[in-house]
Design a protein around this motif. Sequence first.
Motif: not given
Length: 168
Positions: A63, A27-28, A61
């Motif tokens: 944060e 995802l990142r 994803g």
Amino acid sequence: MSKPLTTPGEGFHPHLHDTSNSSAAPLRTRLHHIRADALDGDTAQTGGMRRFAAVSGKAVGSEKLWMGQTHVAPSTSSSDHHHGESETAIYVVSGHPEFVFLDASGQEPQEVRLRTSPGDYVFVPPFVPHREENPDTAEEAVVVIARSTQEAVVVNLPGLYALPAEDA
């Protein structure tokens, strides 16, 4: 004259491969396109309004960021709530929603009502109890929300009151 590195229609970075159909990447490590018809209603909710997540830890994803939309039907008021440690930025897309909170800076708390229009922004600090109202009898109010946490933190409250400083 030297040969151009790109040709029209190739994009800015022809040396990178098109990975728009690749879902194997973590995802990142890639960009995410969240289409308007793919917003997720399975997120924290408050009575009288409907939230839809676009960017969240679960979806992409993220944060440190949550972003989505909130819809308030005509002649409707949300329940009183706050967003915990999240800072919240609001952009008014349509309608004329009102944001209500208590200002406890004086001797007696006073209700403050922010009347907004499309194009306006509102900032909600962490732990500040508030509610959204849509006084319009015909038009839904729609706002875009950005939060400083990866999910939509929502703490529903029994009333609109100022929290003591040690609780905030």
